[in-house]
Design an enzyme around this catalytic site. Sequence first.
Site, PDB file in Angstrom:
ATOM      1  N   PHE A   1       1.248  -0.782  -0.179  1.00  0.00           N
ATOM      2  CA  PHE A   1       0.259  -0.318   0.085  1.00  0.00           C
ATOM      3  C   PHE A   1       1.146   1.084   0.202  1.00  0.00           C
ATOM      4  O   PHE A   1       0.589   1.696   1.325  1.00  0.00           O
ATOM      5  CB  PHE A   1      -0.796  -0.278   0.764  1.00  0.00           C
ATOM      6  CG  PHE A   1      -1.788  -1.356   1.016  1.00  0.00           C
ATOM      7  CD1 PHE A   1      -2.904  -1.195   0.410  1.00  0.00           C
ATOM      8  CD2 PHE A   1      -2.047  -1.761   2.410  1.00  0.00           C
ATOM      9  CE1 PHE A   1      -4.324  -2.386   0.494  1.00  0.00           C
ATOM     10  CE2 PHE A   1      -2.276  -3.125   1.340  1.00  0.00           C
ATOM     11  CZ  PHE A   1      -3.729  -3.082   1.107  1.00  0.00           C
ATOM     12  N   LEU A   2       2.000   1.472  -1.052  1.00  0.00           N
ATOM     13  CA  LEU A   2       2.490   2.482  -0.718  1.00  0.00           C
ATOM     14  C   LEU A   2       2.311   3.528  -2.215  1.00  0.00           C
ATOM     15  O   LEU A   2       2.313   2.809  -3.109  1.00  0.00           O
ATOM     16  CB  LEU A   2       4.076   1.766  -1.444  1.00  0.00           C
ATOM     17  CG  LEU A   2       4.527   0.413  -1.207  1.00  0.00           C
ATOM     18  CD1 LEU A   2       6.183   0.388  -1.728  1.00  0.00           C
ATOM     19  CD2 LEU A   2       5.029   0.856   0.532  1.00  0.00           C
TER      20      LEU A   2
ATOM     21  N   PHE B   1      -7.848  12.129  -0.655  1.00  0.00           N
ATOM     22  CA  PHE B   1      -8.543  12.330  -1.636  1.00  0.00           C
ATOM     23  C   PHE B   1      -9.378  13.112  -2.738  1.00  0.00           C
ATOM     24  O   PHE B   1     -11.088  12.305  -3.210  1.00  0.00           O
ATOM     25  CB  PHE B   1      -8.461  10.256  -1.739  1.00  0.00           C
ATOM     26  CG  PHE B   1      -7.327  10.125  -2.152  1.00  0.00           C
ATOM     27  CD1 PHE B   1      -7.130   9.900  -2.660  1.00  0.00           C
ATOM     28  CD2 PHE B   1      -6.544   9.104  -0.948  1.00  0.00           C
ATOM     29  CE1 PHE B   1      -5.428   8.892  -2.708  1.00  0.00           C
ATOM     30  CE2 PHE B   1      -5.749   9.102  -0.408  1.00  0.00           C
ATOM     31  CZ  PHE B   1      -5.249   8.582  -1.547  1.00  0.00           C
TER      32      PHE B   1
ATOM     33  N   GLY C   1      -3.676   8.875 -12.418  1.00  0.00           N
ATOM     34  CA  GLY C   1      -2.892   8.648 -13.008  1.00  0.00           C
ATOM     35  C   GLY C   1      -2.264   7.308 -12.308  1.00  0.00           C
ATOM     36  O   GLY C   1      -2.116   7.166 -11.730  1.00  0.00           O
TER      37      GLY C   1
ATOM     38  N   CYS D   1      -1.085   2.629 -10.811  1.00  0.00           N
ATOM     39  CA  CYS D   1      -1.916   1.607  -9.549  1.00  0.00           C
ATOM     40  C   CYS D   1      -3.329   2.114  -9.538  1.00  0.00           C
ATOM     41  O   CYS D   1      -4.197   0.465 -10.177  1.00  0.00           O
ATOM     42  CB  CYS D   1      -1.334   1.901  -7.683  1.00  0.00           C
ATOM     43  SG  CYS D   1      -0.397   1.790  -7.260  1.00  0.00           S
TER      44      CYS D   1
END
Length: 437
Positions: free
Chosen positions: A150-151, A250, A258, A261
Amino acid sequence: MRITVVGTGYVGLVTGTCFAETGNNVTCVDIDENKVKKLSSGQITIYEPGLEKLFERNLKEGRLHFTTNLAEGIQDAQVIFLALPTPPGADGAADLSFVLKVAEQLGNLMTDYKVIVDKSTVPVGTAEKVHAAILKNSKVEFDVVSNPEFLREGVAVDDFMKPDRVVIGTNSERARKVMGDLYAPFVRQGNPILYMDERSAELTKYAANSFLATKISFMNEVAVLCEKLGADVDMVRRGIGSDDRIGKRFLFPGIGYGGSCFPKDVQALVRSSEEVKYDFKILNAVMDVNEKQKVFLIPKIKAYFKDGLKGKRFALWGLAFKPNTDDIREAPALYIIEALVNEGATVCVFDPEAMPNVKQVVGDKIQYAKHQYDCLEGADALIIATEWSVFRTPDFDQINAILKNKVIFDGRNLFDVQRMQELGFYYESVGRAVSKP
Protein backbone atom coordinates in the site's frame (compact mmCIF):
# COMPACT_ATOMS: atom_id res chain seq x y z
CA MET A 1 16.31 -12.93 8.44
CA ARG A 2 17.51 -13.69 4.90
CA ILE A 3 15.15 -12.34 2.26
CA THR A 4 15.01 -12.38 -1.51
CA VAL A 5 13.05 -9.87 -3.56
CA VAL A 6 12.48 -10.87 -7.19
CA GLY A 7 12.01 -7.74 -9.27
CA THR A 8 13.72 -4.38 -8.69
CA GLY A 9 11.03 -2.05 -9.95
CA TYR A 10 9.37 0.52 -7.75
CA VAL A 11 7.80 -1.92 -5.29
CA GLY A 12 10.72 -4.35 -5.28
CA LEU A 13 13.44 -1.78 -4.65
CA VAL A 14 11.51 -0.01 -1.88
CA THR A 15 10.62 -3.37 -0.26
CA GLY A 16 14.15 -4.72 -0.39
CA THR A 17 15.78 -1.52 0.86
CA CYS A 18 13.34 -1.05 3.75
CA PHE A 19 13.69 -4.65 4.91
CA ALA A 20 17.47 -4.24 4.85
CA GLU A 21 17.10 -1.10 6.95
CA THR A 22 15.67 -3.21 9.81
CA GLY A 23 18.69 -5.53 9.82
CA ASN A 24 17.67 -8.22 7.35
CA ASN A 25 20.04 -9.55 4.71
CA VAL A 26 18.34 -8.85 1.40
CA THR A 27 19.16 -10.04 -2.11
CA CYS A 28 17.30 -8.44 -5.01
CA VAL A 29 17.04 -10.38 -8.26
CA ASP A 30 16.35 -8.91 -11.70
CA ILE A 31 16.85 -10.15 -15.27
CA ASP A 32 17.98 -6.69 -16.43
CA GLU A 33 21.79 -6.91 -16.30
CA ASN A 34 22.26 -3.18 -16.84
CA LYS A 35 19.95 -2.32 -13.95
CA VAL A 36 21.62 -4.82 -11.63
CA LYS A 37 25.03 -3.41 -12.54
CA LYS A 38 23.87 0.13 -11.73
CA LEU A 39 22.29 -0.88 -8.43
CA SER A 40 25.32 -2.92 -7.38
CA SER A 41 27.56 0.08 -8.03
CA GLY A 42 25.38 2.36 -5.90
CA GLN A 43 23.34 4.04 -8.63
CA ILE A 44 19.66 4.10 -7.68
CA THR A 45 17.28 3.56 -10.62
CA ILE A 46 14.09 5.25 -9.43
CA TYR A 47 13.29 8.62 -7.88
CA GLU A 48 11.64 8.31 -4.48
CA PRO A 49 12.25 10.84 -1.68
CA GLY A 50 14.21 9.34 1.22
CA LEU A 51 15.02 6.07 -0.54
CA GLU A 52 18.51 6.93 -1.79
CA LYS A 53 19.90 7.50 1.71
CA LEU A 54 18.63 4.10 2.93
CA PHE A 55 19.80 2.43 -0.27
CA GLU A 56 23.35 3.77 0.03
CA ARG A 57 23.60 2.93 3.74
CA ASN A 58 22.46 -0.67 3.40
CA LEU A 59 24.56 -1.28 0.30
CA LYS A 60 27.59 0.01 2.20
CA GLU A 61 26.77 -2.10 5.27
CA GLY A 62 26.50 -5.24 3.13
CA ARG A 63 22.85 -5.92 3.88
CA LEU A 64 21.63 -5.22 0.35
CA HIS A 65 22.77 -7.25 -2.66
CA PHE A 66 21.80 -7.50 -6.34
CA THR A 67 22.09 -10.33 -8.83
CA THR A 68 20.65 -11.62 -12.10
CA ASN A 69 20.99 -15.22 -10.94
CA LEU A 70 17.73 -16.48 -9.39
CA ALA A 71 19.27 -19.69 -8.04
CA GLU A 72 22.04 -17.73 -6.33
CA GLY A 73 19.59 -15.14 -5.07
CA ILE A 74 17.26 -17.56 -3.27
CA GLN A 75 19.88 -20.02 -2.00
CA ASP A 76 19.67 -19.15 1.70
CA ALA A 77 16.44 -17.17 1.70
CA GLN A 78 13.72 -17.87 4.23
CA VAL A 79 11.24 -15.56 2.49
CA ILE A 80 11.00 -14.83 -1.24
CA PHE A 81 8.98 -11.79 -2.33
CA LEU A 82 7.64 -11.69 -5.88
CA ALA A 83 7.57 -8.00 -6.87
CA LEU A 84 7.10 -8.52 -10.58
CA PRO A 85 5.13 -6.54 -13.18
CA THR A 86 1.46 -7.41 -13.66
CA PRO A 87 0.58 -5.08 -16.56
CA PRO A 88 -2.94 -4.97 -17.98
CA GLY A 89 -3.52 -7.15 -21.00
CA ALA A 90 -5.57 -6.18 -24.02
CA ASP A 91 -8.76 -7.16 -22.19
CA GLY A 92 -7.84 -5.26 -19.01
CA ALA A 93 -6.99 -8.37 -17.01
CA ALA A 94 -3.69 -8.42 -15.11
CA ASP A 95 -0.96 -10.30 -16.97
CA LEU A 96 0.46 -12.91 -14.57
CA SER A 97 3.01 -14.37 -16.98
CA PHE A 98 6.04 -12.82 -15.20
CA VAL A 99 4.85 -14.03 -11.80
CA LEU A 100 3.98 -17.56 -12.90
CA LYS A 101 7.20 -17.99 -14.90
CA VAL A 102 9.30 -17.22 -11.81
CA ALA A 103 7.05 -19.47 -9.70
CA GLU A 104 7.77 -22.42 -12.01
CA GLN A 105 11.50 -21.74 -11.79
CA LEU A 106 11.36 -21.60 -7.99
CA GLY A 107 9.93 -25.12 -7.86
CA ASN A 108 13.08 -26.45 -9.50
CA LEU A 109 15.47 -24.39 -7.39
CA MET A 110 14.21 -24.65 -3.80
CA THR A 111 15.96 -27.17 -1.55
CA ASP A 112 14.28 -26.36 1.78
CA TYR A 113 11.10 -24.77 3.19
CA LYS A 114 10.47 -21.21 2.07
CA VAL A 115 7.66 -18.69 2.24
CA ILE A 116 6.81 -17.31 -1.19
CA VAL A 117 5.10 -13.92 -0.97
CA ASP A 118 3.01 -12.29 -3.69
CA LYS A 119 3.92 -8.61 -3.26
CA SER A 120 2.73 -7.60 -6.71
CA THR A 121 -0.85 -6.46 -7.10
CA VAL A 122 -2.58 -9.57 -8.41
CA PRO A 123 -6.16 -10.75 -9.04
CA VAL A 124 -8.08 -12.94 -6.63
CA GLY A 125 -6.93 -16.55 -6.96
CA THR A 126 -3.32 -15.76 -7.90
CA ALA A 127 -1.86 -17.32 -4.73
CA GLU A 128 -3.46 -20.62 -5.76
CA LYS A 129 -2.01 -20.33 -9.26
CA VAL A 130 1.44 -19.53 -7.87
CA HIS A 131 1.19 -22.50 -5.48
CA ALA A 132 0.26 -24.81 -8.37
CA ALA A 133 3.09 -23.49 -10.56
CA ILE A 134 5.69 -24.10 -7.84
CA LEU A 135 4.22 -27.48 -6.90
CA LYS A 136 4.72 -28.81 -10.44
CA ASN A 137 8.47 -28.94 -9.88
CA SER A 138 8.98 -28.71 -6.12
CA LYS A 139 10.22 -31.54 -3.90
CA VAL A 140 10.16 -29.52 -0.65
CA GLU A 141 7.50 -27.89 1.52
CA PHE A 142 6.59 -24.26 0.95
CA ASP A 143 3.82 -21.76 1.58
CA VAL A 144 2.46 -19.03 -0.66
CA VAL A 145 1.34 -15.84 1.06
CA SER A 146 -0.47 -12.78 -0.23
CA ASN A 147 1.03 -9.57 1.19
CA PRO A 148 -0.20 -6.61 -0.91
CA GLU A 149 1.68 -3.32 -0.78
CA PHE A 150 0.00 0.00 0.00
CA LEU A 151 2.81 2.35 -1.00
CA ARG A 152 2.12 5.86 -2.24
CA GLU A 153 4.70 7.16 -4.67
CA GLY A 154 6.41 10.18 -3.16
CA VAL A 155 6.05 8.94 0.43
CA ALA A 156 6.72 5.23 -0.09
CA VAL A 157 9.54 4.96 2.46
CA ASP A 158 7.36 6.37 5.24
CA ASP A 159 4.48 4.16 4.13
CA PHE A 160 6.67 1.07 4.34
CA MET A 161 8.43 1.92 7.59
CA LYS A 162 5.26 3.16 9.33
CA PRO A 163 2.37 1.31 7.67
CA ASP A 164 -1.27 2.03 8.47
CA ARG A 165 -1.70 -1.73 8.43
CA VAL A 166 0.01 -4.86 7.15
CA VAL A 167 -2.23 -7.31 5.32
CA ILE A 168 -1.10 -10.94 5.31
CA GLY A 169 -3.13 -13.57 3.53
CA THR A 170 -2.34 -17.13 4.62
CA ASN A 171 -3.97 -20.17 6.21
CA SER A 172 -0.59 -21.58 7.27
CA GLU A 173 0.43 -21.12 10.91
CA ARG A 174 4.05 -21.70 9.94
CA ALA A 175 3.97 -18.92 7.33
CA ARG A 176 2.02 -16.67 9.68
CA LYS A 177 4.79 -16.95 12.30
CA VAL A 178 7.52 -16.14 9.76
CA MET A 179 5.67 -13.12 8.39
CA GLY A 180 4.76 -11.89 11.87
CA ASP A 181 8.41 -11.97 12.92
CA LEU A 182 9.47 -10.20 9.74
CA TYR A 183 7.00 -7.34 10.15
CA ALA A 184 7.31 -6.97 13.94
CA PRO A 185 9.74 -3.99 13.72
CA PHE A 186 7.27 -2.08 11.55
CA VAL A 187 4.23 -2.36 13.84
CA ARG A 188 5.68 -1.46 17.23
CA GLN A 189 3.38 1.56 17.52
CA GLY A 190 0.31 -0.62 17.45
CA ASN A 191 -0.56 -0.41 13.78
CA PRO A 192 -2.20 -3.76 13.05
CA ILE A 193 -1.13 -6.85 11.18
CA LEU A 194 -4.35 -8.10 9.64
CA TYR A 195 -4.31 -11.84 9.00
CA MET A 196 -6.83 -13.25 6.55
CA ASP A 197 -7.17 -15.83 3.79
CA GLU A 198 -5.25 -15.32 0.56
CA ARG A 199 -8.27 -14.42 -1.59
CA SER A 200 -9.44 -11.74 0.83
CA ALA A 201 -5.95 -10.24 0.96
CA GLU A 202 -5.76 -10.09 -2.83
CA LEU A 203 -9.16 -8.41 -3.09
CA THR A 204 -8.29 -5.95 -0.29
CA LYS A 205 -5.64 -4.27 -2.44
CA TYR A 206 -7.91 -3.90 -5.46
CA ALA A 207 -10.83 -2.73 -3.34
CA ALA A 208 -8.71 -0.11 -1.54
CA ASN A 209 -7.31 1.44 -4.71
CA SER A 210 -10.66 1.31 -6.48
CA PHE A 211 -12.38 3.07 -3.58
CA LEU A 212 -9.78 5.86 -3.60
CA ALA A 213 -10.12 6.22 -7.36
CA THR A 214 -13.87 6.47 -6.85
CA LYS A 215 -13.43 9.31 -4.31
CA ILE A 216 -11.26 11.22 -6.78
CA SER A 217 -13.70 10.74 -9.65
CA PHE A 218 -16.65 11.69 -7.46
CA MET A 219 -15.01 14.99 -6.54
CA ASN A 220 -14.16 15.64 -10.17
CA GLU A 221 -17.83 15.19 -11.04
CA VAL A 222 -18.78 17.53 -8.19
CA ALA A 223 -16.29 20.05 -9.60
CA VAL A 224 -17.99 19.96 -12.99
CA LEU A 225 -21.33 20.51 -11.29
CA CYS A 226 -19.88 23.40 -9.27
CA GLU A 227 -18.92 25.21 -12.45
CA LYS A 228 -22.44 24.80 -13.85
CA LEU A 229 -24.19 25.83 -10.62
CA GLY A 230 -21.87 28.64 -9.61
CA ALA A 231 -20.53 26.90 -6.48
CA ASP A 232 -16.89 26.63 -5.31
CA VAL A 233 -15.54 23.09 -5.18
CA ASP A 234 -12.95 24.06 -2.56
CA MET A 235 -15.72 25.12 -0.19
CA VAL A 236 -17.66 21.94 -0.91
CA ARG A 237 -14.55 19.82 -0.38
CA ARG A 238 -13.90 21.35 3.01
CA GLY A 239 -17.54 21.02 3.97
CA ILE A 240 -17.81 17.32 3.27
CA GLY A 241 -14.22 16.48 4.24
CA SER A 242 -14.87 17.62 7.80
CA ASP A 243 -17.26 14.71 8.18
CA ASP A 244 -15.27 11.85 9.80
CA ARG A 245 -17.26 9.33 7.80
CA ILE A 246 -15.90 10.86 4.58
CA GLY A 247 -12.47 12.18 5.57
CA LYS A 248 -10.32 14.90 4.03
CA ARG A 249 -8.04 12.84 1.83
CA PHE A 250 -8.49 12.16 -1.89
CA LEU A 251 -11.11 14.91 -2.19
CA PHE A 252 -9.02 17.35 -4.23
CA PRO A 253 -10.46 17.86 -7.72
CA GLY A 254 -8.17 17.99 -10.70
CA ILE A 255 -7.48 16.52 -14.11
CA GLY A 256 -7.80 12.87 -13.13
CA TYR A 257 -5.73 10.16 -11.54
CA GLY A 258 -2.82 8.38 -13.21
CA GLY A 259 0.19 6.33 -12.18
CA SER A 260 0.92 2.65 -12.07
CA CYS A 261 -1.81 1.62 -9.61
CA PHE A 262 -5.21 3.26 -9.83
CA PRO A 263 -5.84 2.93 -13.61
CA LYS A 264 -4.53 -0.63 -13.75
CA ASP A 265 -6.18 -1.83 -10.54
CA VAL A 266 -9.62 -0.40 -11.29
CA GLN A 267 -9.48 -1.95 -14.74
CA ALA A 268 -8.35 -5.31 -13.35
CA LEU A 269 -11.12 -5.39 -10.72
CA VAL A 270 -13.72 -4.65 -13.40
CA ARG A 271 -12.28 -7.48 -15.48
CA SER A 272 -12.35 -9.87 -12.50
CA SER A 273 -15.98 -8.91 -11.93
CA GLU A 274 -16.83 -9.65 -15.56
CA GLU A 275 -15.25 -13.08 -15.25
CA VAL A 276 -17.79 -14.01 -12.57
CA LYS A 277 -20.58 -12.29 -14.55
CA TYR A 278 -20.93 -9.30 -12.23
CA ASP A 279 -21.42 -5.80 -13.67
CA PHE A 280 -19.46 -3.45 -11.40
CA LYS A 281 -21.36 -0.34 -12.53
CA ILE A 282 -19.65 2.16 -10.21
CA LEU A 283 -16.14 1.28 -11.36
CA ASN A 284 -17.12 1.38 -15.01
CA ALA A 285 -18.35 4.92 -14.38
CA VAL A 286 -15.14 5.79 -12.53
CA MET A 287 -13.03 4.78 -15.53
CA ASP A 288 -15.25 6.76 -17.90
CA VAL A 289 -15.12 9.89 -15.73
CA ASN A 290 -11.33 9.69 -15.37
CA GLU A 291 -10.71 9.35 -19.09
CA LYS A 292 -12.71 12.51 -19.74
CA GLN A 293 -11.10 14.36 -16.84
CA LYS A 294 -7.57 13.97 -18.21
CA VAL A 295 -8.39 16.41 -21.02
CA PHE A 296 -10.78 18.54 -18.93
CA LEU A 297 -8.73 21.67 -19.63
CA ILE A 298 -8.69 21.30 -23.42
CA PRO A 299 -12.25 22.59 -24.05
CA LYS A 300 -11.51 25.53 -21.72
CA ILE A 301 -8.37 26.35 -23.69
CA LYS A 302 -10.20 26.07 -27.02
CA ALA A 303 -13.00 28.30 -25.76
CA TYR A 304 -10.51 31.00 -24.79
CA PHE A 305 -8.54 30.87 -28.04
CA LYS A 306 -11.54 31.21 -30.32
CA ASP A 307 -9.42 31.39 -33.46
CA GLY A 308 -8.05 27.87 -32.83
CA LEU A 309 -4.90 26.40 -31.31
CA LYS A 310 -2.87 25.99 -34.49
CA GLY A 311 0.32 28.02 -34.21
CA LYS A 312 -0.24 28.74 -30.52
CA ARG A 313 2.54 28.07 -28.02
CA PHE A 314 1.86 26.67 -24.57
CA ALA A 315 4.03 26.32 -21.48
CA LEU A 316 3.25 23.23 -19.40
CA TRP A 317 4.35 22.83 -15.78
CA GLY A 318 4.30 19.26 -14.49
CA LEU A 319 4.60 15.93 -16.28
CA ALA A 320 4.61 13.28 -13.55
CA PHE A 321 1.20 11.89 -12.59
CA LYS A 322 1.73 13.34 -9.09
CA PRO A 323 4.46 15.36 -7.32
CA ASN A 324 7.60 13.82 -5.79
CA THR A 325 7.93 11.10 -8.40
CA ASP A 326 9.26 10.70 -11.92
CA ASP A 327 6.46 8.26 -12.81
CA ILE A 328 4.57 9.31 -15.95
CA ARG A 329 2.42 6.22 -16.39
CA GLU A 330 -1.10 7.36 -17.34
CA ALA A 331 -0.13 10.93 -16.44
CA PRO A 332 -2.78 13.46 -17.48
CA ALA A 333 -0.03 15.74 -18.83
CA LEU A 334 0.65 13.25 -21.62
CA TYR A 335 -2.98 13.40 -22.75
CA ILE A 336 -2.93 17.21 -22.68
CA ILE A 337 0.27 17.28 -24.72
CA GLU A 338 -1.17 14.89 -27.30
CA ALA A 339 -4.36 16.95 -27.65
CA LEU A 340 -2.45 20.23 -28.07
CA VAL A 341 0.05 18.83 -30.58
CA ASN A 342 -2.79 17.28 -32.60
CA GLU A 343 -4.36 20.76 -32.80
CA GLY A 344 -1.14 22.14 -34.25
CA ALA A 345 0.11 23.85 -31.10
CA THR A 346 3.70 24.00 -29.84
CA VAL A 347 4.37 22.85 -26.28
CA CYS A 348 7.34 23.57 -24.01
CA VAL A 349 7.41 21.62 -20.73
CA PHE A 350 9.12 21.62 -17.36
CA ASP A 351 9.06 19.06 -14.55
CA PRO A 352 11.60 18.72 -11.72
CA GLU A 353 12.07 14.95 -12.27
CA ALA A 354 10.00 13.47 -15.07
CA MET A 355 11.36 15.12 -18.23
CA PRO A 356 13.82 12.31 -19.13
CA ASN A 357 10.99 9.76 -18.94
CA VAL A 358 8.69 11.89 -21.08
CA LYS A 359 11.43 12.41 -23.65
CA GLN A 360 11.68 8.63 -24.06
CA VAL A 361 7.95 8.48 -24.83
CA VAL A 362 7.18 11.76 -26.63
CA GLY A 363 10.60 12.52 -28.10
CA ASP A 364 11.08 15.78 -29.98
CA LYS A 365 7.39 16.49 -30.55
CA ILE A 366 7.68 18.98 -27.69
CA GLN A 367 10.39 21.20 -26.19
CA TYR A 368 12.01 20.74 -22.77
CA ALA A 369 13.03 23.67 -20.56
CA LYS A 370 15.93 23.60 -18.11
CA HIS A 371 14.08 25.83 -15.65
CA GLN A 372 10.40 26.38 -14.97
CA TYR A 373 10.39 29.98 -16.18
CA ASP A 374 12.33 29.23 -19.36
CA CYS A 375 9.36 27.49 -20.98
CA LEU A 376 7.20 30.63 -20.56
CA GLU A 377 9.16 32.50 -23.23
CA GLY A 378 6.76 33.42 -26.02
CA ALA A 379 3.99 31.20 -24.65
CA ASP A 380 0.37 32.20 -25.20
CA ALA A 381 -0.66 30.55 -21.92
CA LEU A 382 0.62 28.50 -19.01
CA ILE A 383 -0.93 25.12 -18.19
CA ILE A 384 -0.34 23.41 -14.83
CA ALA A 385 -0.72 19.61 -14.76
CA THR A 386 1.13 18.49 -11.61
CA GLU A 387 1.08 20.08 -8.16
CA TRP A 388 4.80 20.14 -7.43
CA SER A 389 5.57 22.33 -4.41
CA VAL A 390 7.88 24.52 -6.49
CA PHE A 391 4.86 25.58 -8.58
CA ARG A 392 2.72 26.63 -5.61
CA THR A 393 4.36 29.98 -4.89
CA PRO A 394 5.88 31.16 -8.16
CA ASP A 395 7.18 34.62 -8.93
CA PHE A 396 4.11 36.10 -10.61
CA ASP A 397 6.02 39.23 -11.61
CA GLN A 398 8.43 37.01 -13.54
CA ILE A 399 5.56 35.07 -15.08
CA ASN A 400 3.94 38.35 -16.14
CA ALA A 401 7.20 39.62 -17.64
CA ILE A 402 7.87 36.50 -19.71
CA LEU A 403 4.47 35.03 -20.61
CA LYS A 404 3.04 36.46 -23.83
CA ASN A 405 -0.48 36.65 -22.38
CA LYS A 406 -1.47 36.69 -18.70
CA VAL A 407 -3.40 33.44 -19.07
CA ILE A 408 -3.16 30.35 -16.84
CA PHE A 409 -5.11 27.09 -17.01
CA ASP A 410 -4.59 25.26 -13.72
CA GLY A 411 -5.52 21.58 -13.53
CA ARG A 412 -4.57 21.31 -9.85
CA ASN A 413 -6.15 24.45 -8.30
CA LEU A 414 -2.85 25.74 -6.94
CA PHE A 415 -3.73 29.42 -6.70
CA ASP A 416 -6.40 31.52 -5.03
CA VAL A 417 -8.93 32.80 -7.56
CA GLN A 418 -9.33 36.21 -5.91
CA ARG A 419 -5.58 36.80 -5.83
CA MET A 420 -5.22 35.85 -9.48
CA GLN A 421 -7.90 38.39 -10.34
CA GLU A 422 -6.11 41.07 -8.34
CA LEU A 423 -2.88 40.23 -10.20
CA GLY A 424 -4.68 40.70 -13.52
CA PHE A 425 -4.53 37.11 -14.78
CA TYR A 426 -7.13 35.26 -16.77
CA TYR A 427 -7.20 32.13 -14.63
CA GLU A 428 -9.25 28.97 -15.08
CA SER A 429 -9.04 26.04 -12.68
CA VAL A 430 -11.29 23.08 -11.79
CA GLY A 431 -14.70 23.60 -10.17
CA ARG A 432 -14.16 27.26 -9.30
CA ALA A 433 -15.00 30.67 -10.71
CA VAL A 434 -12.98 32.03 -13.62
CA SER A 435 -10.70 34.98 -12.85
CA LYS A 436 -11.07 37.59 -15.57
CA PRO A 437 -8.88 40.74 -15.44
